[in-house]
Write a protein that holds these residues in place. Structure first.
Motif, PDB file in Angstrom:
ATOM      1  N   VAL A 141       3.720  -3.193   9.062  1.00  0.00           N
ATOM      2  CA  VAL A 141       2.906  -2.157   8.908  1.00  0.00           C
ATOM      3  C   VAL A 141       1.750  -2.504   7.912  1.00  0.00           C
ATOM      4  CG1 VAL A 141       2.684   0.129   8.473  1.00  0.00           C
ATOM      5  CG2 VAL A 141       4.794  -0.661   9.869  1.00  0.00           C
ATOM      6  N   ASN A 142       0.654  -2.149   8.560  1.00  0.00           N
ATOM      7  CA  ASN A 142      -0.473  -2.090   7.393  1.00  0.00           C
ATOM      8  C   ASN A 142      -1.448  -0.927   7.659  1.00  0.00           C
ATOM      9  OD1 ASN A 142      -2.240  -3.263   9.212  1.00  0.00           O
ATOM     10  ND2 ASN A 142      -1.373  -5.056   8.940  1.00  0.00           N
ATOM     11  N   GLU A 143      -2.412  -0.911   6.913  1.00  0.00           N
ATOM     12  CA  GLU A 143      -3.543   0.166   7.260  1.00  0.00           C
ATOM     13  C   GLU A 143      -4.268  -0.009   8.359  1.00  0.00           C
ATOM     14  OE1 GLU A 143      -6.367   1.952   3.902  1.00  0.00           O
ATOM     15  OE2 GLU A 143      -5.304   0.186   3.259  1.00  0.00           O
ATOM     16  N   SER A 144      -4.484  -0.990   8.917  1.00  0.00           N
ATOM     17  CA  SER A 144      -5.385  -1.259  10.135  1.00  0.00           C
ATOM     18  C   SER A 144      -4.605  -1.049  11.357  1.00  0.00           C
ATOM     19  CB  SER A 144      -5.826  -2.687  10.352  1.00  0.00           C
ATOM     20  OG  SER A 144      -4.802  -3.565  10.468  1.00  0.00           O
ATOM     21  N   ASN A 145      -3.087  -0.912  11.589  1.00  0.00           N
ATOM     22  CA  ASN A 145      -2.088  -0.792  12.654  1.00  0.00           C
ATOM     23  C   ASN A 145      -1.418   0.367  12.421  1.00  0.00           C
ATOM     24  OD1 ASN A 145      -0.079  -1.490  11.071  1.00  0.00           O
ATOM     25  ND2 ASN A 145       0.148  -3.804  11.965  1.00  0.00           N
ATOM     26  N   ILE A 146      -1.589   1.252  11.569  1.00  0.00           N
ATOM     27  CA  ILE A 146      -0.473   2.216  11.300  1.00  0.00           C
ATOM     28  C   ILE A 146      -0.613   3.212  12.517  1.00  0.00           C
ATOM     29  CG2 ILE A 146      -1.925   3.582   9.767  1.00  0.00           C
ATOM     30  CD1 ILE A 146       0.697   4.528   8.347  1.00  0.00           C
ATOM     31  N   SER A 147      -1.916   3.357  12.885  1.00  0.00           N
ATOM     32  CA  SER A 147      -2.089   4.593  14.118  1.00  0.00           C
ATOM     33  C   SER A 147      -1.876   3.937  15.504  1.00  0.00           C
ATOM     34  CB  SER A 147      -3.128   5.572  13.681  1.00  0.00           C
ATOM     35  OG  SER A 147      -4.322   4.659  13.670  1.00  0.00           O
ATOM     36  N   LYS A 148      -2.001   2.568  15.717  1.00  0.00           N
ATOM     37  CA  LYS A 148      -2.289   1.933  16.854  1.00  0.00           C
ATOM     38  C   LYS A 148      -1.020   1.215  17.564  1.00  0.00           C
ATOM     39  CE  LYS A 148      -6.717   0.139  15.338  1.00  0.00           C
ATOM     40  NZ  LYS A 148      -7.478  -1.085  14.634  1.00  0.00           N
ATOM     41  N   VAL A 149       0.045   0.952  16.711  1.00  0.00           N
ATOM     42  CA  VAL A 149       1.311   0.582  17.167  1.00  0.00           C
ATOM     43  C   VAL A 149       2.219   1.989  17.483  1.00  0.00           C
ATOM     44  CG1 VAL A 149       3.262  -0.956  16.889  1.00  0.00           C
ATOM     45  CG2 VAL A 149       0.845  -1.557  16.361  1.00  0.00           C
TER      46      VAL A 149
END
Length: 177
Positions: free
Chosen positions: A101-109
């Motif tokens: 988990v990171n800032e760029s994928n937190i709301s996408k996955v």
């Protein structure tokens, strides 16, 4: 949409046979359950080093997988998902990080899936100050996560509940059979 919102607000009161909301890290063998950080959605003590092991080796059926639905994920660093063919205190065979988990994928996955027998979810945080999501410029501070897992031969539910569906202020426990 209405069903999804109702589903998002559904509180699951589960007994220990189906997995329960406990402390920081454990081995889970139930076919489904909920994992939360301590004191979710409030702050927790740091440093924090938690490890949840989802053990599906007792389920022996074709196409069995471990699925983790990221229902309310408000931490955007220090969280990794690693699959293992075999996992024990003195052996770890075929580890592979399948999601970080990171800032760029937190709301996408929305979900993580593995067909291996073990999934290890690890949370390592030195500080929570820069690792948790703040809603509306610090209007609402939400810490940690509440995620739902299941060991199943069924397909992934593509419309599973996430924090984006429920609104940031709701308690989102994903529905399952």
């Amino acid at each position: 949409m209405w069903i999804q919102l109702v589903t998002c607000w559904l509180w699951l009161f589960m007994n220990s046979a189906e997995g329960s909301r406990r402390g920081c890290g454990e081995t889970l063998t139930a076919s489904r359950g909920i994992l939360t950080t301590p004191n979710f959605p409030g702050p927790f003590s740091v440093p924090l080093n938690c490890e949840w092991v989802i053990d599906a080796q007792h389920v022996w059926a074709p196409n069995t997988s471990i699925i983790v639905y990221l229902t309310q994920l408000f931490v955007y660093e220090g969280l990794t998902f690693t699959e293992y063919q075999l996992y024990g205190s003195d052996y770890k065979i075929n580890p592979q990080i399948i999601h970080r988990v990171n800032e760029s994928n937190i709301s996408k996955v929305r979900w993580i899936q593995t067909f291996q027998s073990f999934l290890v979810i690890r949370l390592e945080l030195i500080t929570a100050d820069s690792a948790h999501l703040r809603v509306l410029d610090n209007f609402l501070d939400v810490y940690g996560f509440n995620i739902t897992y299941e060991i199943s031969t069924e397909a992934v539910r593509p419309n599973s509940c996430t924090m984006m569906d429920c609104g940031f202020t709701g308690n989102c426990y994903d529905y399952y059979k």
